[in-house]
Design an enzyme around this catalytic site. Structure first.
Site, PDB file in Angstrom:
ATOM      1  N   LYS A  66      56.301  54.175 -90.791  1.00 56.52           N
ATOM      2  CA  LYS A  66      56.273  54.134 -89.317  1.00 56.52           C
ATOM      3  C   LYS A  66      55.147  53.074 -88.830  1.00 56.52           C
ATOM      4  O   LYS A  66      55.635  52.056 -87.986  1.00 56.52           O
ATOM      5  CB  LYS A  66      55.795  55.440 -88.534  1.00 56.52           C
ATOM      6  CG  LYS A  66      56.692  56.610 -88.726  1.00 56.52           C
ATOM      7  CD  LYS A  66      56.216  57.717 -87.961  1.00 56.52           C
ATOM      8  CE  LYS A  66      54.921  58.317 -88.302  1.00 56.52           C
ATOM      9  NZ  LYS A  66      54.998  58.997 -89.697  1.00 56.52           N
ATOM     10  N   ARG A 143      54.739  64.090 -81.276  1.00 57.61           N
ATOM     11  CA  ARG A 143      54.758  64.873 -82.858  1.00 57.61           C
ATOM     12  C   ARG A 143      55.188  66.496 -82.439  1.00 57.61           C
ATOM     13  O   ARG A 143      55.323  67.233 -83.541  1.00 57.61           O
ATOM     14  CB  ARG A 143      53.475  64.892 -83.527  1.00 57.61           C
ATOM     15  CG  ARG A 143      53.718  64.074 -84.670  1.00 57.61           C
ATOM     16  CD  ARG A 143      52.200  63.896 -85.294  1.00 57.61           C
ATOM     17  NE  ARG A 143      52.129  63.650 -86.685  1.00 57.61           N
ATOM     18  CZ  ARG A 143      51.762  62.382 -87.073  1.00 57.61           C
ATOM     19  NH1 ARG A 143      51.535  61.450 -86.007  1.00 57.61           N
ATOM     20  NH2 ARG A 143      51.850  62.297 -88.461  1.00 57.61           N
ATOM     21  N   ARG A 177      49.095  55.136-101.073  1.00 62.33           N
ATOM     22  CA  ARG A 177      48.557  54.349-100.030  1.00 62.33           C
ATOM     23  C   ARG A 177      47.017  54.184-100.200  1.00 62.33           C
ATOM     24  O   ARG A 177      46.175  55.066-100.586  1.00 62.33           O
ATOM     25  CB  ARG A 177      48.673  55.183 -98.766  1.00 62.33           C
ATOM     26  CG  ARG A 177      50.004  55.462 -98.056  1.00 62.33           C
ATOM     27  CD  ARG A 177      49.833  55.482 -96.518  1.00 62.33           C
ATOM     28  NE  ARG A 177      49.495  56.709 -96.188  1.00 62.33           N
ATOM     29  CZ  ARG A 177      50.126  57.432 -95.278  1.00 62.33           C
ATOM     30  NH1 ARG A 177      50.907  56.760 -94.367  1.00 62.33           N
ATOM     31  NH2 ARG A 177      49.889  58.941 -94.937  1.00 62.33           N
ATOM     32  N   ARG A 232      51.254  68.468 -94.829  1.00 56.73           N
ATOM     33  CA  ARG A 232      51.695  67.676 -93.535  1.00 56.73           C
ATOM     34  C   ARG A 232      53.184  67.675 -93.597  1.00 56.73           C
ATOM     35  O   ARG A 232      53.874  67.528 -92.390  1.00 56.73           O
ATOM     36  CB  ARG A 232      51.195  66.400 -93.811  1.00 56.73           C
ATOM     37  CG  ARG A 232      49.833  66.277 -93.220  1.00 56.73           C
ATOM     38  CD  ARG A 232      48.857  65.120 -93.677  1.00 56.73           C
ATOM     39  NE  ARG A 232      49.270  63.869 -93.459  1.00 56.73           N
ATOM     40  CZ  ARG A 232      49.120  62.843 -94.212  1.00 56.73           C
ATOM     41  NH1 ARG A 232      48.709  62.815 -95.394  1.00 56.73           N
ATOM     42  NH2 ARG A 232      49.795  61.715 -93.961  1.00 56.73           N
TER      43      ARG A 232
HETATM   44  N1  LIG Z   1      50.871  62.999 -82.077  1.00 55.53           N
HETATM   45  C1  LIG Z   1      49.934  63.846 -82.706  1.00 55.53           C
HETATM   46  N2  LIG Z   1      49.816  64.899 -82.480  1.00 55.53           N
HETATM   47  C2  LIG Z   1      48.827  65.709 -83.115  1.00 55.53           C
HETATM   48  N3  LIG Z   1      48.012  65.330 -84.174  1.00 55.53           N
HETATM   49  C3  LIG Z   1      48.168  64.027 -84.403  1.00 55.53           C
HETATM   50  C4  LIG Z   1      49.225  63.133 -83.892  1.00 55.53           C
HETATM   51  N4  LIG Z   1      49.390  61.711 -84.240  1.00 55.53           N
HETATM   52  C5  LIG Z   1      48.172  61.984 -85.346  1.00 55.53           C
HETATM   53  N5  LIG Z   1      47.662  63.376 -85.329  1.00 55.53           N
HETATM   54  C6  LIG Z   1      46.608  63.633 -86.477  1.00 55.53           C
HETATM   55  O1  LIG Z   1      46.293  62.505 -87.249  1.00 55.53           O
HETATM   56  C7  LIG Z   1      46.644  62.591 -88.539  1.00 55.53           C
HETATM   57  C8  LIG Z   1      47.128  61.165 -89.164  1.00 55.53           C
HETATM   58  O2  LIG Z   1      48.180  60.900 -88.587  1.00 55.53           O
HETATM   59  P1  LIG Z   1      48.966  59.684 -89.183  1.00 55.53           P
HETATM   60  O3  LIG Z   1      48.070  58.553 -89.502  1.00 55.53           O
HETATM   61  O4  LIG Z   1      49.929  59.336 -88.024  1.00 55.53           O
HETATM   62  O5  LIG Z   1      49.441  60.157 -90.491  1.00 55.53           O
HETATM   63  P2  LIG Z   1      50.992  60.516 -91.142  1.00 55.53           P
HETATM   64  O6  LIG Z   1      52.023  59.887 -90.257  1.00 55.53           O
HETATM   65  O7  LIG Z   1      50.722  59.810 -92.261  1.00 55.53           O
HETATM   66  O8  LIG Z   1      50.833  61.793 -91.116  1.00 55.53           O
HETATM   67  C9  LIG Z   1      47.807  63.582 -88.662  1.00 55.53           C
HETATM   68  O9  LIG Z   1      47.794  64.248 -89.718  1.00 55.53           O
HETATM   69  C10 LIG Z   1      47.375  64.528 -87.237  1.00 55.53           C
HETATM   70  O10 LIG Z   1      46.248  65.347 -87.744  1.00 55.53           O
END
Ligand SMILES: Nc1ncnc2c1ncn2[C@@H]1O[C@H](COP(=O)(O)OP(=O)(O)O)[C@@H](O)[C@H]1O
Length: 286
Positions: A66, A143, A177, A232
């Site tokens: 993404k 999310r 990563r 996750r």
């Molecule tokens: N929209 C969201 N709602 C809730 N938690 C979020 C959201 N975006 C990010 N996070 C938190 O930040 C962490 C890292 O997000 P991100 O970098 O987008 O990781 P990835 O897509 O690799 O799982 C997530 O595992 C979560 O804990």
């Protein structure tokens, strides 16, 4: 649920979002020939992006790319790429009481509460508005269905792009990563070579290696261990997959199966988004 939504509606978080996001006109549909796109009727119109207020969201499992594609598109279209994961990591690197709370949640592979994430996003949008930003590509938000509903309540989303890869590839990509501790750029040391079987196509992805000045400064995200990544994925399937349905039901979802690494996927994604000739025109003008 209704009570929480009411709480959000009356909270300063939403009023901040409401002031930060502008409403774009309804987008028409056009079709695409790309084999990777399953919901072709939702491709955005072939209108010069300069004449549109791009308000897109990027969905997809951890590790799907993404950030990579949202960031490339943001450069091409001149709109900000806003990744809620980056906002969370910025907060983590500070020493506020919130950062302690977030660290625990993120390192368990769980989602941060809707309230906290909307607060972080609102602050980022407000700062962008002050700097004259318009449009956005959101990465990692919404999310949960509740986040999608709140966003829907306060602004118009043109398009939700759902990137897809098989789960075994996603795991390898997450574990490969790396981030440069100095410049913050993302790399990937995984070399993916999955054979095509059971009707699934073969997938090859070359590693995305750092330049020499970053090579000695690479770090791994603390939440990119096998156990946390698997958690996750479980959380994604449970909480975030319903968001795909939210946008599908509104005719806004484009599903894109990545055919391989950036060299194969980027031109196909542009084609799916009806931006292939726009990139040609931009390069010609450069
Ligand atoms: N929209 C969201 N709602 C809730 N938690 C979020 C959201 N975006 C990010 N996070 C938190 O930040 C962490 C890292 O997000 P991100 O970098 O987008 O990781 P990835 O897509 O690799 O799982 C997530 O595992 C979560 O804990």
């Amino acid at each position: 649920m209704a009570a929480v939504t009411r709480l959000f509606r009356s909270s300063s978080y939403v009023s901040l979002i409401r002031r930060s996001l502008s409403t774009a006109p309804e987008s028409a549909s056009a079709s695409s020939e790309s084999a990777q796109v399953r919901s072709q009727s939702n491709s955005p119109p072939r209108v010069d992006p300069k004449d549109r207020n791009i308000q897109w969201v990027f969905l997809g499992c951890p590790g799907v790319g993404k950030g990579t594609y949202a960031s490339r598109l943001s450069t091409l279209l001149g709109v900000p790429h806003i990744a809620t994961g980056d906002l969370v990591r910025e907060e983590l690197s500070s020493s506020t009481p919130l950062s302690k709370q977030l660290k625990e949640i993120v390192n368990q592979g769980k989602l941060v509460s809707d309230e906290i994430i909307i607060n972080l996003l609102s602050k980022r949008l407000e700062a962008g508005e002050t700097n004259g930003e318009s449009g956005f590509i959101l990465d990692g938000f919404p999310r949960t269905v509740r986040q999608a509903e709140i966003l829907d309540d306060v602004t118009h989303i043109d398009l939700a792009v759902n990137l897809k890869l098989p789960e075994n590839v996603l795991l390898e990509k997450c574990l490969g990563r790396r981030i440069c501790d100095q410049c913050g750029k993302n790399f990937n040391v995984a070399s993916i070579n999955v054979k095509g079987e059971n009707g699934n196509p073969a997938i090859k992805m070359a590693p995305l290696l750092p330049p020499p000045h970053c090579a000695s400064k690479l770090i791994t995200r603390s939440d990119d261990t096998e156990a946390i990544v698997k958690e996750r994925f479980r959380v994604y399937n449970d909480k975030s997959q319903p968001v795909e349905e939210f946008y599908r039901a509104r005719g806004k979802l484009i599903e894109f199966d990545l055919p391989g690494g950036i060299p194969e996927s980027w031109p196909k994604l542009l084609e799916a988004l009806n931006l292939d000739d726009y990139e040609d025109r931009q390069s010609a003008a450069a």
